[in-house]
Design an enzyme around this catalytic site. Sequence first.
Site, PDB file in Angstrom:
ATOM      1  CB  SER A 179      -0.898   0.020   1.238  1.00 47.31           C
ATOM      2  OG  SER A 179      -1.601   1.245   1.343  1.00 47.31           O
TER       3      SER A 179
ATOM      4  CE1 TYR B  46      -3.942  -1.734   5.264  1.00 40.19           C
ATOM      5  CE2 TYR B  46      -3.326   0.474   4.548  1.00 40.19           C
ATOM      6  CZ  TYR B  46      -3.703  -0.825   4.252  1.00 40.19           C
ATOM      7  OH  TYR B  46      -3.828  -1.216   2.938  1.00 40.19           O
TER       8      TYR B  46
END
Length: 244
Positions: A136, A149
């Site tokens: 990501s 995250y």
Amino acid sequence: MTGPVLILGARSDIARATARAFAAEGHPIQLAARHAENLGTDRDDLQTRYGVEVSLHDFDALEVRQHEAFVDGLPVLPEIVVSAIGVLGDQTENEDDVEAALGVIRANFEGPALILGVLANRFATRGSGTIVGISSVAGDRGRASNYVYGSAKAGFTAFLSGLRNRLARQGVHVVTVQPGFVNTAMTAGMDTPGALTAEPSEVGEAIVNAVKKGRNVIYVRRIWWLVMSIICAIPEAIFKKTNI
């Protein structure tokens, strides 16, 4: 006949799109997820639509001591593996709940990294294979809005980089995928800008193309490379005062 593709975390929207993209190229597909028996509709659709063999395999990325047995139980060692494992979680919850934060870190880093490590060893012994890890852009720089995250994804990105370096002379290629925003169930309800938001099918097609071309790191929409380059270039004294 093209080699089999193992999709880890096969229940996600990106995983399903990636499976379709590889099946369209004639690859047999191995779908792996928790409660894999519930993926029967996906299996039947892929077999009917593309005429490829599809198998279902129970897999829990967090059961790390079962990873070796999982790989041993596959009908054949895949030629390509795609890790689509991950959860977004809630940053506010992660700040107050250690167990919630641990779940996010394990699902985005520990589980994916360790199963790919097992497969990397098998691929290296064979002398061929491609490993694809979906990371990501959140891992490019820590931000207050999602740093639990993001830090897990940063670790996964670093792991993939090291794996690529290790395996470069052993016939095994490693691809890091940075999707940015994707229109999936994970981002449902989020106000994501259209120019920065890809469809799952775009991600699947980008992964297939990256494997074909031997790419190392890809941003599914290239504008994300520019966006993250700018964000990473902001001096820390200024960045810490921003609300990005």
